[in-house]
Design an enzyme around this catalytic site. Structure first.
Site, PDB file in Angstrom:
ATOM      1  N   GLU A  13      56.303  41.179  22.323  1.00  0.00           N
ATOM      2  CA  GLU A  13      57.333  41.848  22.958  1.00  0.00           C
ATOM      3  C   GLU A  13      57.757  43.007  23.065  1.00  0.00           C
ATOM      4  OE1 GLU A  13      60.159  38.769  24.083  1.00  0.00           O
ATOM      5  OE2 GLU A  13      58.232  39.562  25.451  1.00  0.00           O
ATOM      6  N   LYS A  18      54.349  46.700  27.727  1.00  0.00           N
ATOM      7  CA  LYS A  18      54.135  45.890  28.900  1.00  0.00           C
ATOM      8  C   LYS A  18      54.312  46.898  30.348  1.00  0.00           C
ATOM      9  CE  LYS A  18      56.396  41.648  26.485  1.00  0.00           C
ATOM     10  NZ  LYS A  18      56.086  40.116  27.231  1.00  0.00           N
ATOM     11  N   SER A  40      61.045  36.545  26.078  1.00  0.00           N
ATOM     12  CA  SER A  40      62.073  35.516  25.931  1.00  0.00           C
ATOM     13  C   SER A  40      63.710  36.246  26.035  1.00  0.00           C
ATOM     14  CB  SER A  40      61.442  35.513  24.647  1.00  0.00           C
ATOM     15  OG  SER A  40      61.949  36.048  23.360  1.00  0.00           O
ATOM     16  N   HIS A  61      59.570  32.392  31.273  1.00  0.00           N
ATOM     17  CA  HIS A  61      59.714  32.136  30.275  1.00  0.00           C
ATOM     18  C   HIS A  61      59.418  30.758  29.703  1.00  0.00           C
ATOM     19  CE1 HIS A  61      62.432  32.167  25.873  1.00  0.00           C
ATOM     20  NE2 HIS A  61      61.591  32.538  25.886  1.00  0.00           N
ATOM     21  N   ASN A  64      58.121  27.397  23.481  1.00  0.00           N
ATOM     22  CA  ASN A  64      57.209  27.142  21.754  1.00  0.00           C
ATOM     23  C   ASN A  64      58.015  25.766  21.554  1.00  0.00           C
ATOM     24  OD1 ASN A  64      55.338  28.366  22.206  1.00  0.00           O
ATOM     25  ND2 ASN A  64      56.598  30.697  21.041  1.00  0.00           N
ATOM     26  N   GLU A  73      62.369  28.739  32.152  1.00  0.00           N
ATOM     27  CA  GLU A  73      63.033  29.375  32.771  1.00  0.00           C
ATOM     28  C   GLU A  73      62.319  30.110  34.086  1.00  0.00           C
ATOM     29  OE1 GLU A  73      67.092  30.424  29.748  1.00  0.00           O
ATOM     30  OE2 GLU A  73      65.059  31.600  29.325  1.00  0.00           O
ATOM     31  N   ASN A 111      69.149  31.577  25.932  1.00  0.00           N
ATOM     32  CA  ASN A 111      68.906  32.584  24.225  1.00  0.00           C
ATOM     33  C   ASN A 111      70.220  33.471  24.520  1.00  0.00           C
ATOM     34  OD1 ASN A 111      66.805  32.274  22.747  1.00  0.00           O
ATOM     35  ND2 ASN A 111      65.505  33.709  23.980  1.00  0.00           N
TER      36      ASN A 111
END
Length: 214
Positions: A13, A18, A40, A61, A64, A73, A111
């Protein structure tokens, strides 16, 4: 990867990494390849812009452990082609998951609702409003949650919680729900990361939770 129809990315992340990856993929892959990030908490829009094909970019998304958790998502941006988005939702259904649709809001659905809840629990503990035990048992018995917010934060990793909320505070300074408890910063600085380090709001022995840390 040149002839791939869909690429799902799940690297660390880090937005800079990215963006670089998607910039490279955008030059390498065929024009029709759809890119999907498993992030996430990071902005799908920023990655889409870096890819050079924002109309063919979505978020997917997974939760886990992926082999157990059914929810995925699926996130659209203002650029996302509606057909690309619909096809991604269908693909999620085809692989046996349950797709929910969301715009590119911080944290998406889960989240965005969950992390501020964890933060408020930490702030209650920080102020001395209630103990770790009483906060967690209240949300289990009073709200029907399978585990309390401080237990869950330990399970997720306090460093992960800090990373998420610090990014939100930086990117959305006017959002009052996004705050960083001093308690959380102090615990992470001391290496008390929850389950992964053996100590957080609780003592841990592997995946077995012990008593609250007093």
């Amino acid at each position: 990867l040149n002839d791939t129809d869909l690429i799902v990315e799940a690297i660390i992340e880090n937005m800079d990494l990215k963006k670089q990856l998607y910039s490279d993929l955008g030059k390498q892959c065929k024009p029709g390849t759809v890119f999907a990030s498993n992030t996430s908490s990071l902005s799908i829009t920023q990655m889409a812009e870096a890819s050079g094909r924002p109309d063919k970019f979505v978020g997917v998304h997974f939760f886990n452990p992926v082999q157990i958790m059914k929810l995925v998502e699926v996130i659209r941006t203002d650029y996302t082609d509606p057909t690309v988005f619909d096809n991604t939702v269908k693909w999620v259904d085809q692989i046996g998951k349950v797709a929910v649709k969301c715009g590119d809001t911080p944290g998406f659905i889960v989240n965005r609702l969950l992390v501020p809840n964890l933060i408020q629990a930490m702030l209650m503990l920080e102020r001395g409003d209630a103990t770790t035990h009483d906060i967690d048992i209240s949300m289990q018995l009073g709200a029907g949650n399978p585990m309390g917010p401080l237990h869950l934060a330990d399970y997720i990793g306090l460093d992960t919680c800090l990373f998420i909320v610090q990014g939100w505070v930086k990117d959305f300074p006017d959002e009052r729900a996004f705050v960083v408890p001093e308690l959380l910063k102090d615990m992470v600085a001391k290496g008390e990361l929850g389950r992964k380090s053996g100590k957080g709001f609780y003592e841990w022995n592997g995946d077995r939770r012990g008593d609250p840390v007093e």
